[in-house]
Write a protein that holds these residues in place. Structure first.
Motif, PDB file in Angstrom:
ATOM      1  N   SER A  37       0.834  -1.204   0.000  1.00  0.00           N
ATOM      2  CA  SER A  37       0.000   0.000   0.000  1.00  0.00           C
ATOM      3  C   SER A  37       0.869   1.254   0.000  1.00  0.00           C
ATOM      4  N   ARG A  38       0.211   2.406  -0.150  1.00  0.00           N
ATOM      5  CA  ARG A  38       0.954   3.667  -0.105  1.00  0.00           C
ATOM      6  C   ARG A  38       1.606   3.870   1.256  1.00  0.00           C
ATOM      7  N   ALA A  39       0.889   3.535   2.332  1.00  0.00           N
ATOM      8  CA  ALA A  39       1.457   3.704   3.673  1.00  0.00           C
ATOM      9  C   ALA A  39       2.664   2.794   3.877  1.00  0.00           C
ATOM     10  N   ALA A  40       2.605   1.572   3.320  1.00  0.00           N
ATOM     11  CA  ALA A  40       3.741   0.657   3.460  1.00  0.00           C
ATOM     12  C   ALA A  40       4.946   1.158   2.678  1.00  0.00           C
ATOM     13  N   LEU A  41       4.715   1.789   1.554  1.00  0.00           N
ATOM     14  CA  LEU A  41       5.820   2.236   0.708  1.00  0.00           C
ATOM     15  C   LEU A  41       6.388   3.572   1.173  1.00  0.00           C
ATOM     16  N   ILE A  42       5.516   4.525   1.471  1.00  0.00           N
ATOM     17  CA  ILE A  42       5.941   5.879   1.807  1.00  0.00           C
ATOM     18  C   ILE A  42       6.092   6.078   3.308  1.00  0.00           C
TER      19      ILE A  42
END
Length: 504
Positions: free
Chosen positions: A273-278
């Motif tokens: 997800s975006r939270a996992a990546l960023i």
């Protein structure tokens, strides 16, 4: 009379000192914690009460108030157990008040008084050092924090040991740094047969920290190449090791008490997800881009990532940092990583093989790679097509260079860049040079300038593309031990820019 001890609250990789105040006053017996504690901090009351009973220490029939100052700073995490217990014991005159006030403490407490490992010891030690205080924490965290070296760090296994230490009855020995964490074994680049052009691109990317895009059919060796890139990169410098270890410490990835000396290699799945990546989620933790700081972020099956996730990379790639904005937090994490992406040319993967390509070729390739936005693709300095390796080549013995041989050239090129940018605070490698600095270090000769003008006119080179070609050419010249950028250096840099679909 109010007794005090100290702990830390984390804002990204920065640890802010928190004063833990304890007051026992007349009134109905109670135990309250104020100062924006989260659920884990509020539950410290029951853990501390049970731990004190295990030590045969009874709480007085008074109103006990714990204040975590500054009161407007959110306090999260179970590591506040130990400093609250120390402040309370100082208020009960079990330990000297002056010793408690000299202590920065962190540690979760079990019901029998044992201290449980917590994350963030490394930035906590830095905060304690800046305020000229000692740090007490669980033993594993202490071996991590001891790497700071500028403050006294003590590892205690139980609350009883902390009490004996602060009373001077059984002083704890200062913690010593544990042997550095060894990264996973990296296979030799010589194992990859063929793909000499791709190996050359890996060398250039490692030397200048340039972002690299690998395009090829399934089984051509893209993942093998990417997994070996950290083996040709130089070891982390002391500054880089501290930066990287602080991020991993906050994220809870240093649970063995060592620090990072090998460059990180992060390879999240394309369902991330975006939270996992960023970064983000509960507690605004660092994401993969920050965990790859000073290392490599490898995104395999690049077009399979959701486009909204991929486009979040555009700003961190340029700025080298990411800001995680939430309703109750605005956190900054560093993220100077080298992005290596791998993709098939189309969904079936055999666009160039007419015998195996699907019925939608060549439109399927355009649609598949069209999932990657143009601005994101423009940020890759090198773009390489990785062709399939023939069976005849696979039968041949490995005859390429070993990783350590390539690593020597890469280290020599990095040393040149370190010297070149020694007086500049925010630039370490050629990929970060811009503006007047780039113009000064990457001025091509007359023949090279004529070449890049023709390329710009014919292919519509963007300003970003022009600057990235100059940076790559500067790195190639460094690998060639040349002070000047000559025509061959620039020509090779241009060839990597025009590889995919002849677009810039």
């Amino acid at each position: 009379m109010v007794s005090t001890a100290y702990s830390v609250a984390f804002e990204g990789v920065e640890a802010r000192l928190v004063e833990v105040q304890c007051a026992a006053t007349a009134g109905l017996p109670s135990f309250s914690i104020v100062g924006l504690p989260d659920k884990a901090v509020s539950e410290a009351r029951d853990r501390i009460r049970a731990a004190l009973e295990a030590m045969a220490i009874a709480l007085p029939s008074q109103r006990i108030t714990i204040n975590l100052s500054p009161a407007d700073l959110p306090k999260e995490g179970s590591h506040f157990d130990l400093p609250i217990a120390i402040a309370l014991l100082a208020e009960l005159d079990v330990i000297p008040r002056d010793k408690a006030s000299e202590t920065v403490a962190m540690g979760e407490m079990s019901l029998d008084g044992k201290l449980v490992h917590v994350t963030g010891a490394l930035p906590a030690a830095l905060a304690a050092s800046e305020d000229d205080r000692m740090l007490i924490c669980p033993p594993v965290a202490a071996t991590e924090a001891a790497w700071v070296g500028s403050t006294a760090v003590f590892g205690a296994a139980t609350l009883y040991e902390v009490v004996q230490h602060l009373n001077g009855k059984a002083p704890l020995p200062p913690a010593t740094p544990k042997a550095t964490r060894s990264g996973p074994k990296i296979d030799d680049l010589r194992d990859v047969k063929g793909q000499e052009r791709a190996k050359r691109a890996l060398e250039i990317a490692a030397a200048g920290r340039h972002h690299l895009f690998l395009l090829g059919p399934p089984g051509s060796g893209k993942s093998m190449l990417a997994s070996r890139i950290t083996g040709i990169m130089p070891e982390l410098s002391p500054t880089e090791a501290l930066e990287t270890s602080m991020i991993h410490s906050v994220a809870g990835a240093l649970d063995d008490g060592g620090i990072c000396l090998s460059r990180p290699f992060r390879s999240p799945h394309h369902t991330a997800s975006r939270a996992a990546l960023i970064g983000g989620g509960q507690g605004a933790k660092p994401g993969e881009v920050s965990l790859a700081h000073n290392g490599v972020l490898f995104l395999d099956e690049f077009p399979e990532f959701p486009r909204t996730v991929l486009d979040t990379l555009r700003q961190p790639i340029e700025s080298g940092e990411v800001h995680v904005a939430r309703a109750n937090a605005h956190i900054r994490y560093p993220c100077r990583f080298m992005l290596v992406a791998a993709a098939n040319p189309c969904r079936c993967g055999h666009l160039a093989d007419s015998a195996r390509a699907c019925s939608r070729a060549p439109n399927c390739g355009t649609d598949y790679l069209g999932r990657i936005s143009g601005p994101l693709m423009d940020r890759f300095d090198l773009r390489i097509e990785v062709p399939p390796v023939s069976f005849n080549d696979l039968d041949l013995p490995a005859n390429g260079e070993h990783s350590h041989e390539i690593a020597q050239r890469v280290s020599a090129a990095r040393a040149v860049q370190t010297k070149r940018f020694a007086d500049l605070e925010n630039i370490r490698t050629n990929s970060e040079a811009e503006g007047a600095v780039l113009e000064q270090i990457a001025e091509p000769d007359a023949e090279g300038r004529n070449l890049i003008l023709r390329v710009a006119e014919k292919f519509g080179l963007t300003a970003r593309g022009y600057h990235r070609i100059l940076r790559v050419a500067r790195t190639i010249a460094d690998l060639d031990r040349s002070q000047d950028i000559r025509y061959p250096h620039l020509a090779e840099a241009v060839s990597y820019r025009l590889t995919l679909s002849k677009e810039v």
